[in-house]
Write an enzyme that holds these catalytic residues in place. Structure first.
Site, mmCIF file in Angstrom:
data_model
loop_
_atom_site.group_PDB
_atom_site.id
_atom_site.type_symbol
_atom_site.label_atom_id
_atom_site.label_comp_id
_atom_site.label_asym_id
_atom_site.label_seq_id
_atom_site.Cartn_x
_atom_site.Cartn_y
_atom_site.Cartn_z
ATOM 1 N N ARG A 105 -61.483 -10.493 -11.014
ATOM 2 C CA ARG A 105 -61.539 -10.309 -9.549
ATOM 3 C C ARG A 105 -60.901 -11.490 -8.821
ATOM 4 O O ARG A 105 -60.546 -11.379 -7.651
ATOM 5 C CB ARG A 105 -62.995 -10.110 -9.085
ATOM 6 C CG ARG A 105 -63.880 -11.289 -9.321
ATOM 7 C CD ARG A 105 -65.348 -11.104 -8.985
ATOM 8 N NE ARG A 105 -66.101 -12.237 -9.535
ATOM 9 C CZ ARG A 105 -66.538 -12.329 -10.779
ATOM 10 N NH1 ARG A 105 -66.354 -11.314 -11.599
ATOM 11 N NH2 ARG A 105 -67.153 -13.402 -11.215
ATOM 12 N N ASN A 106 -60.776 -12.644 -9.499
ATOM 13 C CA ASN A 106 -60.197 -13.832 -8.874
ATOM 14 C C ASN A 106 -58.806 -14.161 -9.392
ATOM 15 O O ASN A 106 -58.356 -15.302 -9.320
ATOM 16 C CB ASN A 106 -61.134 -15.029 -9.058
ATOM 17 C CG ASN A 106 -62.343 -14.915 -8.156
ATOM 18 O OD1 ASN A 106 -62.260 -14.316 -7.073
ATOM 19 N ND2 ASN A 106 -63.465 -15.448 -8.586
ATOM 20 N N ASP A 150 -65.186 -20.009 -11.400
ATOM 21 C CA ASP A 150 -65.395 -18.576 -11.161
ATOM 22 C C ASP A 150 -64.172 -17.791 -11.647
ATOM 23 O O ASP A 150 -63.638 -16.944 -10.939
ATOM 24 C CB ASP A 150 -65.653 -18.334 -9.669
ATOM 25 C CG ASP A 150 -66.214 -16.944 -9.397
ATOM 26 O OD1 ASP A 150 -66.466 -16.198 -10.372
ATOM 27 O OD2 ASP A 150 -66.396 -16.591 -8.215
ATOM 28 N N ASP A 184 -58.731 -18.638 -5.861
ATOM 29 C CA ASP A 184 -60.114 -19.038 -5.537
ATOM 30 C C ASP A 184 -60.667 -20.153 -6.409
ATOM 31 O O ASP A 184 -61.885 -20.236 -6.598
ATOM 32 C CB ASP A 184 -61.055 -17.817 -5.616
ATOM 33 C CG ASP A 184 -60.847 -16.882 -4.439
ATOM 34 O OD1 ASP A 184 -60.156 -17.298 -3.486
ATOM 35 O OD2 ASP A 184 -61.349 -15.761 -4.464
#
Ligand code: AMP
Length: 366
Positions: free
Chosen positions: A211-212, A207, A225
């Site tokens: 955003r991570n 992922d 993450d």
């Protein structure tokens, strides 16, 4: 294991990270033409002359965030499960679809980030297995998992705290406005460095997206993450076709469709090469200051178009060599995509081939 250190240099508004490489025979260098037996000698050299750095070193910057990683790891009985009561939730930093993130204090001494997971979002056994691996992954460009509270729900994941939050928000807000192309490429190189470490450990993120990635002081970027995506469940009471903007439910898992490689979407074939595809999308997010990829398209349209060979066009402010890197990441055949090690070198040396190109690149501003 290869250990990387970085020399972080501020030049006015710009901050640049130079990787300090180690020689097999001992010693250090930034550019091969000047090698040093100690780091002190290296710093002394670049204090006397810039010798290719963006600026000559003047005075040391003040100490950056220094999380006491070991404090949380070794004071606990089984080395990573900690008492919920040892954590104080101070300030809510954000909320994702899987729970909330808080700034907190551990044992009244150490500032940490605490991720609280919505009950039922994770398969607990999957999570604990994954977290045991995550805890061992230590690298300056990866967010360090300190500890968990997993005996009861909500599960808490305790990690190092990053002052500027997620890269996506950072790019879209005031901080991002100041970033020029060399800063963005430097941040991309840091992310590639974190991913190259995961690659060397045969670990898959699943992922990778702006955003991570989290941002600290001086544009320091760390990948967060990793591995968690594998543990998330599709909520039972939810219609699997009911998706939000980013994560689409399919076959008992949720996919961030616009970041996911075609072979992962179509055949669930996740690999470090599907992470490389996502890295290409992340480069697009960087260079567009956090725009949604494939603007205006639904997840379904994106899957269809990608399947028929479409790739995003060169964003207006994106230098051609950087767009070439994106295109390499989006090769249909995963084997033809570069490794993260190659991506890291390519991005770190982006401005090194032609010394004048560093200043030229300042022309690529928003
Ligand atoms: P997430 O649920 O991971 O999407 O996180 C929600 C928001 O919390 C993110 O957008 C970040 O701004 C913030 N956040 C997450 N982890 C951290 C951290 N380790 N340090 C600081 N802020 C964080």
């Amino acid at each position: 294991m290869r250990v990387f250190s970085f020399l972080i240099v501020r030049d006015g508004e710009t901050v640049k990270h130079y990787r300090i490489r180690q020689l097999d025979a001992g010693g250090y260098f930034i550019a091969r033409k000047a090698t040093f037996s100690t780091l002190t000698e290296l710093v002394k050299h670049y204090s006397q002359s810039s010798d290719g750095l963006c600026v000559k070193l003047s005075k040391p910057c003040r100490k950056l965030e220094a999380p006491s990683t070991n404090g949380l790891s070794y004071d606990t009985v089984d080395h990573w499960e900690i008492e919920r009561t040892s954590l104080k939730l101070l300030k809510k930093l954000g909320a994702g679809q899987f729970g909330e993130v808080w700034e907190g204090l551990w044992n009244n001494t150490t500032l940490v980030a605490i991720k609280t997971l919505k009950p039922g979002t994770m398969n607990k056994n999957d999570f604990l297995r994954e977290a045991a691996i995550m805890k061992k992954l230590r690298h300056p460009k990866l967010i360090q998992l300190y500890a968990v509270c997993s005996l009861e729900e909500p599960i808490y994941i305790v990690t190092e705290l990053m002052k500027n939050g997620s890269l996506l928000e950072y790019l879209q807000k005031d901080g991002g406005l100041k970033l020029k192309i060399p800063d963005l490429i430097d941040m991309a190189a840091q992310i590639a460095a974190g991913m190259a470490f995961l690659e060397s450990q045969h670990y898959i993120h699943r992922d990778l997206a702006a955003r991570n990635v989290l941002v600290g002081e001086n544009n320091i970027c760390k990948v967060a993450d990793f591995g968690l995506a594998r543990c998330f469940k599709v909520e039972k009471d939810k219609d699997p076709t009911d998706s939000d903007d980013v994560y689409q439910a399919s076959e008992g898992a949720k996919f961030p469709v616009k970041w996911t490689a075609p072979e992962a979407i179509n055949f669930c074939k996740f690999s470090i090469k599907s992470d490389v595809w996502s890295f290409g999308i992340l480069l697009y997010e960087l260079v567009t200051y956090g725009k949604m990829p494939y603007p205006g398209w639904t997840n379904f349209q994106t899957i269809q178009k990608i399947g028929s060979g479409y790739r995003m066009h060169q964003p207006p402010s994106c230098p051609i060599p950087l767009y070439n890197v994106m295109q390499q990441c989006w090769k249909d055949n995963p084997v033809e995509r570069p490794t993260f090690e190659t991506l890291q070198w390519t991005l770190e040396e982006f401005f090194e081939t032609d010394p004048t190109s560093y200043s030229d690149a300042n022309a690529f501003v928003r």
